[in-house]
Every structure is written in structure tokens, then in C-alpha cells.
Scaffold this active site. Sequence first.
Site, PDB file in Angstrom:
ATOM      1  N   GLY A   1     -10.653   7.023   6.503  1.00  0.00           N
ATOM      2  CA  GLY A   1      -9.330   6.538   6.110  1.00  0.00           C
ATOM      3  C   GLY A   1      -9.087   6.603   4.607  1.00  0.00           C
ATOM      4  N   ILE A   2      -8.446   5.579   4.088  1.00  0.00           N
ATOM      5  CA  ILE A   2      -8.088   5.537   2.671  1.00  0.00           C
ATOM      6  C   ILE A   2      -9.339   5.522   1.791  1.00  0.00           C
ATOM      7  CG2 ILE A   2      -7.037   4.047   0.905  1.00  0.00           C
ATOM      8  CD1 ILE A   2      -4.910   3.300   3.047  1.00  0.00           C
TER       9      ILE A   2
ATOM     10  N   ASP B   1     -22.039  -5.616   5.402  1.00  0.00           N
ATOM     11  CA  ASP B   1     -20.805  -6.126   5.985  1.00  0.00           C
ATOM     12  C   ASP B   1     -20.195  -6.973   4.873  1.00  0.00           C
ATOM     13  OD1 ASP B   1     -18.934  -7.888   7.199  1.00  0.00           O
ATOM     14  OD2 ASP B   1     -19.863  -7.509   9.145  1.00  0.00           O
ATOM     15  N   VAL B   2     -18.986  -6.631   4.449  1.00  0.00           N
ATOM     16  CA  VAL B   2     -18.443  -7.319   3.260  1.00  0.00           C
ATOM     17  C   VAL B   2     -18.214  -8.810   3.491  1.00  0.00           C
ATOM     18  CG1 VAL B   2     -17.405  -5.250   2.247  1.00  0.00           C
ATOM     19  CG2 VAL B   2     -16.041  -6.685   3.815  1.00  0.00           C
TER      20      VAL B   2
ATOM     21  N   TYR C   1      -2.698 -10.655   8.648  1.00  0.00           N
ATOM     22  CA  TYR C   1      -2.815  -9.547   7.692  1.00  0.00           C
ATOM     23  C   TYR C   1      -1.899  -9.767   6.494  1.00  0.00           C
ATOM     24  CZ  TYR C   1      -2.976  -4.739   5.910  1.00  0.00           C
ATOM     25  OH  TYR C   1      -3.129  -3.620   5.118  1.00  0.00           O
TER      26      TYR C   1
ATOM     27  N   LYS D   1      -3.214 -10.263   2.601  1.00  0.00           N
ATOM     28  CA  LYS D   1      -2.948  -9.337   1.491  1.00  0.00           C
ATOM     29  C   LYS D   1      -2.233 -10.059   0.341  1.00  0.00           C
ATOM     30  CE  LYS D   1      -4.987  -5.649   3.018  1.00  0.00           C
ATOM     31  NZ  LYS D   1      -6.096  -5.011   2.285  1.00  0.00           N
TER      32      LYS D   1
ATOM     33  N   THR E   1      -3.717   6.552   8.923  1.00  0.00           N
ATOM     34  CA  THR E   1      -5.151   6.334   9.150  1.00  0.00           C
ATOM     35  C   THR E   1      -5.296   5.694  10.535  1.00  0.00           C
ATOM     36  OG1 THR E   1      -5.183   4.045   8.350  1.00  0.00           O
ATOM     37  CG2 THR E   1      -5.518   5.768   6.688  1.00  0.00           C
TER      38      THR E   1
HETATM   39  P1  NDP Z   1      -9.254   2.027   8.487  1.00  0.00           P
HETATM   40  O1  NDP Z   1      -9.156   1.085   9.645  1.00  0.00           O
HETATM   41  O2  NDP Z   1      -9.042   3.474   8.712  1.00  0.00           O
HETATM   42  O3  NDP Z   1     -10.664   1.824   7.738  1.00  0.00           O
HETATM   43  C1  NDP Z   1     -11.115   0.525   7.456  1.00  0.00           C
HETATM   44  C2  NDP Z   1     -12.385   0.639   6.652  1.00  0.00           C
HETATM   45  O4  NDP Z   1     -12.847  -0.687   6.347  1.00  0.00           O
HETATM   46  C3  NDP Z   1     -13.512   1.331   7.432  1.00  0.00           C
HETATM   47  O5  NDP Z   1     -14.272   2.084   6.532  1.00  0.00           O
HETATM   48  C4  NDP Z   1     -14.317   0.148   7.952  1.00  0.00           C
HETATM   49  O6  NDP Z   1     -15.670   0.436   8.213  1.00  0.00           O
HETATM   50  C5  NDP Z   1     -14.205  -0.803   6.775  1.00  0.00           C
HETATM   51  N1  NDP Z   1     -14.515  -2.185   7.161  1.00  0.00           N
HETATM   52  C6  NDP Z   1     -13.803  -2.973   8.000  1.00  0.00           C
HETATM   53  N2  NDP Z   1     -14.414  -4.172   8.126  1.00  0.00           N
HETATM   54  C7  NDP Z   1     -15.524  -4.131   7.333  1.00  0.00           C
HETATM   55  C8  NDP Z   1     -16.560  -5.044   7.039  1.00  0.00           C
HETATM   56  N3  NDP Z   1     -16.598  -6.274   7.591  1.00  0.00           N
HETATM   57  N4  NDP Z   1     -17.539  -4.661   6.176  1.00  0.00           N
HETATM   58  C9  NDP Z   1     -17.521  -3.446   5.625  1.00  0.00           C
HETATM   59  N5  NDP Z   1     -16.574  -2.513   5.877  1.00  0.00           N
HETATM   60  C10 NDP Z   1     -15.595  -2.855   6.724  1.00  0.00           C
HETATM   61  O7  NDP Z   1      -8.207   1.451   7.427  1.00  0.00           O
HETATM   62  P2  NDP Z   1      -7.396   2.151   6.236  1.00  0.00           P
HETATM   63  O8  NDP Z   1      -8.173   3.247   5.650  1.00  0.00           O
HETATM   64  O9  NDP Z   1      -6.024   2.403   6.725  1.00  0.00           O
HETATM   65  O10 NDP Z   1      -7.279   0.920   5.227  1.00  0.00           O
HETATM   66  C11 NDP Z   1      -8.074   0.812   4.045  1.00  0.00           C
HETATM   67  C12 NDP Z   1      -7.489  -0.309   3.197  1.00  0.00           C
HETATM   68  O11 NDP Z   1      -6.118  -0.008   2.890  1.00  0.00           O
HETATM   69  C13 NDP Z   1      -7.464  -1.658   3.900  1.00  0.00           C
HETATM   70  O12 NDP Z   1      -7.724  -2.698   2.980  1.00  0.00           O
HETATM   71  C14 NDP Z   1      -6.026  -1.767   4.394  1.00  0.00           C
HETATM   72  O13 NDP Z   1      -5.618  -3.087   4.601  1.00  0.00           O
HETATM   73  C15 NDP Z   1      -5.300  -1.097   3.251  1.00  0.00           C
HETATM   74  N6  NDP Z   1      -3.967  -0.627   3.599  1.00  0.00           N
HETATM   75  C16 NDP Z   1      -3.780   0.328   4.568  1.00  0.00           C
HETATM   76  C17 NDP Z   1      -2.512   0.788   4.873  1.00  0.00           C
HETATM   77  C18 NDP Z   1      -2.263   1.839   5.891  1.00  0.00           C
HETATM   78  O14 NDP Z   1      -1.079   2.061   6.229  1.00  0.00           O
HETATM   79  N7  NDP Z   1      -3.261   2.513   6.431  1.00  0.00           N
HETATM   80  C19 NDP Z   1      -1.339   0.234   4.190  1.00  0.00           C
HETATM   81  C20 NDP Z   1      -1.638  -0.765   3.191  1.00  0.00           C
HETATM   82  C21 NDP Z   1      -2.916  -1.161   2.922  1.00  0.00           C
HETATM   83  P3  NDP Z   1     -16.177   0.917   9.693  1.00  0.00           P
HETATM   84  O15 NDP Z   1     -15.926   2.399   9.747  1.00  0.00           O
HETATM   85  O16 NDP Z   1     -17.604   0.521   9.708  1.00  0.00           O
HETATM   86  O17 NDP Z   1     -15.346   0.167  10.710  1.00  0.00           O
END
Ligand code: NDP
Length: 255
Positions: free
Chosen positions: A22-23, A68-69, A162, A166, A197
Amino acid sequence: MGVLDTFSLAGRVSVVTGANRGIGRALVVALAEAGSDVVLLVRDVANCAAVLAELEPLGVRTAVVTADVTDAREVQAAVDAAIAQLGRVDVLVNNAGACIHRPALEVTEDEWRTVMDVNVNGVWNCAQSFGRVMVAQGHGSIVNIGSMSANIVNRPQWQPAYNASKAAVHHLTRSLAAEWAPAGVRVNALAPGYIKTEMSPVDAPEFRRYWIEDAPMQRFGLPVELGPSVVFLASQASSFMTGEVMVVDGGYSLF
Ligand code: NDP
């Protein structure tokens, strides 16, 4: 130093949480393209093959650390592992996050706690542990990935935990920025709009009317479009900027 040189992260070490997809994946590649060595902080090393392959031709040093964060002890161990492998930490991007769509009256205790735990406690744990290193060394840049959802209420789906989480990220950003500015540590947030994503099903027909047609630019964003902004906030290009929330949402929250 020329203006483009201020964006360079050569000689720096940047940590990105949730860097496997993702991002986060796009951000870690962008930081590496700006010359930074990079640390991928992830839950499972096995999920990093694709991003490591993308980083390989860029010629920067890479390390993968696990945590795990939501677990402060695991995060501290990840800080120690990152420094043991790459020697220093200059930039932290708090990207890991979670979102659950559910009307308020149906949100379970577990769902509320999960979202707040990852999005607020996770950012806190990483900011405190990496921030301690940055304050001690007298420099550093932290970029928290917030969201336009801190400022607006998304529709048609409801996601109260959520949105609240944020908003907390944005104000924690300001709080840490004020406290750590004298120590040379800058803390800013990047607030994206709808980005394609796994978290955001931007192609789903039921969301098109609100997520796409309501948006000034009439489209969703791609993770790669956030890369330049995170390089800006991480680097000397934003040297006089701290406690700021940079919204990158294609104008969505203008209406
Ligand atoms: P994804 O769901 O695609 O990815 C989430 C990521 O966070 C994964 O790498 C996941 O790891 C990791 N993660 C989740 N929980 C934990 C944890 N407890 N410990 C460690 N890692 C963890 O999300 P996005 O890429 O879309 O989002 C990334 C950020 O951008 C987030 O903060 C989201 O809120 C923010 N955001 C996203 C938007 C969007 O439209 N997509 C819009 C605005 C903000 P794993 O692969 O192990 O699950």
C-alpha cells in the site's frame, strides 16, 4: 545548497512502518529514490519480498525489522535492531494503520480498540521510541500519516473510530512538534484523501458517487503520488516547518 539538493536524503536512514504494501511501500521506495537508506518496520518479514526487489536496483542499504506497532516492547526492540543494522535513524514515517467501516451503534468493543490501538497507540509507541533517539542526537524528522478523515466525516460508509483516531494523530503531531522543536526534531503529518490500496476500495461501485464524483479532481489518488510529499517533509526542504498537517486529497475536503 541548490533547491533540489535540499530534498536529498543521501546519508540518512529512514524507517517506515507498514512498509510492505500500500502507501507504506510507495513511501519507502520514494525515500530510497531520494538517496536514503531504509528500514522496513513490518509485522512479518515474509511479506517484504516484493518491496525489497523494488528497492534493490536503487542501491541503498536496506534492513527489515519486525514489530507489531501496538506493542511498545516490540517497537523498542525494533529501534535497537534498526540502529544495530544501519547505525543511525534520521527519519521515521508512521504509516501503519487500520480502518473498519461500521455504523457507530454496531461498532464492537474489539473493533474500536483495534483501530485506536494501531492508529493512535502505534504512532505513539513508534514516535516515543524513535523520538528518544532523535532528541538525544539533536536532529530528526517524523512524518505521521494522518488522513483527511481527521477533518471531514467520510460517506456513505461510517468509520467513527478511524476518524477519531486520525484526529488524534494530527494533534499528537502538533504536541510532539512543539515539545521537540528545541531539540532539533521536526514532527509533521501527511493527510491523504482516497488512495487506491487494500484499505480503500476506491473502485467499488457503491462508493463512486461519493468518493469520486464528489471530488474536485474526479479521481482517486495513487500511493506513488504521496512519495514526493513525504520526501519533502522528511528532508531539509521543509527545514522551517513543524507541527503542520499537509493535506494531499485532490481537493476532496474543499467541499
Ligand atoms: P493498507 O491496509 O494497504 O496497509 C496497512 C499497513 O499497515 C500494512 O503494511 C500493515 O501490515 C500495517 N499494519 C497494520 N496494523 C499493524 C500493526 N499492528 N503493526 C504493524 N503494522 C501494521 O493501508 P494503506 O496503505 O491504505 O494505509 C497506510 C496509511 O495511510 C494508514 O495509516 C492509513 O490510515 C493512511 N491513509 C490511507 C488512505 C487510503 O485511502 N488508502 C487515506 C488516508 C490515510 P500487514 O501487511 O502486516 O497487515
